[in-house]
Design a protein around this motif. Structure first.
Motif, short mmCIF file in Angstrom:
data_model
loop_
_atom_site.label_atom_id
_atom_site.label_comp_id
_atom_site.label_asym_id
_atom_site.label_seq_id
_atom_site.Cartn_x
_atom_site.Cartn_y
_atom_site.Cartn_z
N LEU A 40 -51.17 8.21 86.58
CA LEU A 40 -51.27 8.17 88.04
C LEU A 40 -50.22 9.07 88.67
CD1 LEU A 40 -51.59 4.32 88.67
CD2 LEU A 40 -53.43 6.01 88.88
N SER A 41 -50.56 9.63 89.81
CA SER A 41 -49.54 10.28 90.62
C SER A 41 -48.84 9.22 91.46
CB SER A 41 -50.18 11.32 91.55
OG SER A 41 -50.97 10.67 92.54
N PHE A 86 -41.54 4.23 88.03
CA PHE A 86 -41.95 5.62 88.21
C PHE A 86 -42.37 6.23 86.88
CE2 PHE A 86 -40.62 10.18 89.30
CZ PHE A 86 -41.83 10.45 89.90
N ALA A 87 -41.59 5.97 85.84
CA ALA A 87 -41.94 6.45 84.51
C ALA A 87 -43.26 5.84 84.03
CB ALA A 87 -40.83 6.14 83.52
N ALA A 88 -43.44 4.55 84.29
CA ALA A 88 -44.65 3.86 83.85
C ALA A 88 -45.89 4.38 84.57
CB ALA A 88 -44.50 2.36 84.08
N VAL A 89 -45.74 4.66 85.84
CA VAL A 89 -46.86 5.22 86.62
C VAL A 89 -47.29 6.55 86.04
CG1 VAL A 89 -47.37 6.32 88.85
CG2 VAL A 89 -46.45 4.00 88.78
N ARG A 90 -46.34 7.41 85.74
CA ARG A 90 -46.70 8.71 85.18
C ARG A 90 -47.30 8.56 83.78
NH1 ARG A 90 -48.38 11.41 87.27
NH2 ARG A 90 -47.60 13.48 86.71
N LEU A 91 -46.77 7.64 82.98
CA LEU A 91 -47.33 7.41 81.65
C LEU A 91 -48.75 6.88 81.73
CD1 LEU A 91 -44.26 5.83 79.81
CD2 LEU A 91 -45.43 7.94 79.16
N SER A 92 -49.07 6.21 82.83
CA SER A 92 -50.41 5.65 83.00
C SER A 92 -51.39 6.65 83.60
CB SER A 92 -50.34 4.40 83.89
OG SER A 92 -49.53 3.42 83.29
#
Length: 221
Positions: free
Chosen positions: A148-149, A140-146
Motif C-alpha cells: 500500500l501507499s 509505515f514499514a508494514a504498510v509498504r510491505l503490504s
C-alpha cells in the motif's frame, strides 16, 4: 497532538496558526533536514502539508528548540489529563525498557529527546509519545510491505474526507480490494512491535497493560 491546548503553546512560542508548530515541533528531532527528508521519514501526512508546515516553522526557532517546545507541550498535556492515582513511576520504568529495545527513524529522535526532571507525570506522557512514534514507524514499514501507499492506507483507515484533512489531494474512495492489504499491515505492525514487548516478563506486560488502562481512564471489565 490535535488538542487546542497543544496548539496554544505553539502560538505563545511564536508559531502562526496552522501546522507550523506541529511539523516543526514533532519532526524537529530530525534536525535541520530538508522538507523532502522529513516527508520520507514521517510517511502518512500529505507532502504539501508537511513541506508547508516545516518551512513555516523554520523562521520561528531552530529545529532542536522546536522539538523541546513540543516535548514541553506533550508533558503539559499529560499533567492535565493523566489521573492522579496512577503509578506513573512504575509505568516510566517499564516504558523505558520498551523504548530502549528498538531503534527506528523519528522514534529514535524522540527517544533521544531529554526528559527533564519536572515530575513523573509529564515524563510518562513524553514516553507515551515516544511509543506512539515507535508504532507509527512500524506501521509505515508494514504498510509498504503490504503493498500500500501511505495515501491508500490513510483512505482505507480513515476515509477520503479525513485523508484530505491530513494533506492528501483528492484521494478518492478506498477500493474494497485494498482492505485485506491494510488488515495485513495491521497484523505486521503488531509483529514488528512484538520484540520490544518481549523484553518484559509476562507479569510486567500485564502490569504495563493495567497501567495503560489506568493512564487512559479505561476500566478493565
Amino acid at each position: 497532538m490535535s488538542d487546542d491546548a497543544t496548539a496554544a503553546i505553539g502560538l505563545r512560542a511564536g508559531f502562526a496558526p496552522g501546522r507550523g508548530f506541529y511539523c516543526r515541533g514533532r519532526f524537529g528531532v530530525l534536525g535541520e533536514a530538508p522538507a523532502a527528508v522529513v516527508q520520507a521519514v514521517q510517511g502518512f501526512l500529505g507532502p504539501d502539508l508537511v513541506a508547508t508546515g516545516w518551512r513555516a516553522g523554520r523562521p520561528v526557532m531552530p529545529a532542536e528548540e522546536a522539538a523541546a517546545c513540543y516535548a514541553q507541550a506533550v508533558r503539559a498535556w499529560g499533567r492535565a489529563h493523566i489521573p492522579a492515582d496512577v503509578d506513573v513511576e512504575h509505568f516510566n520504568g517499564l516504558t523505558q525498557r520498551l523504548i530502549d529495545a528498538d531503534s527506528l527513524p523519528l522514534f529514535a529522535g524522540w527517544r533521544a529527546q531529554p526528559v527533564p526532571g519536572d515530575g513523573p507525570v509529564g515524563a510518562a506522557m513524553q514516553r507515551i509519545h515516544v511509543l506512539r512514534e515507535h508504532r507509527g514507524a512500524c506501521h509505515f514499514a508494514a504498510v509498504r510491505l503490504s503493498g500500500l501507499s501511505a495515501r491508500e492506507a490513510m483512505v482505507v483507515n480513515l476515509g477520503a474526507r479525513e485523508a484530505i484533512r491530513y494533506g492528501w489531494r483528492e484521494p478518492g474512495p478506498a477500493a474494497a480490494a485494498l482492505v485485506p492489504q491494510w488488515q495485513r499491515a495491521e497484523r505486521l505492525t503488531d509483529e514488528l512491535r512484538a520484540p520490544s514487548y518481549a523484553t518484559l516478563t509476562a507479569r510486567q506486560r500485564a502490569e504495563f497493560a493495567q497501567l495503560v488502562d489506568a493512564l487512559t481512564g479505561t476500566q478493565i471489565s
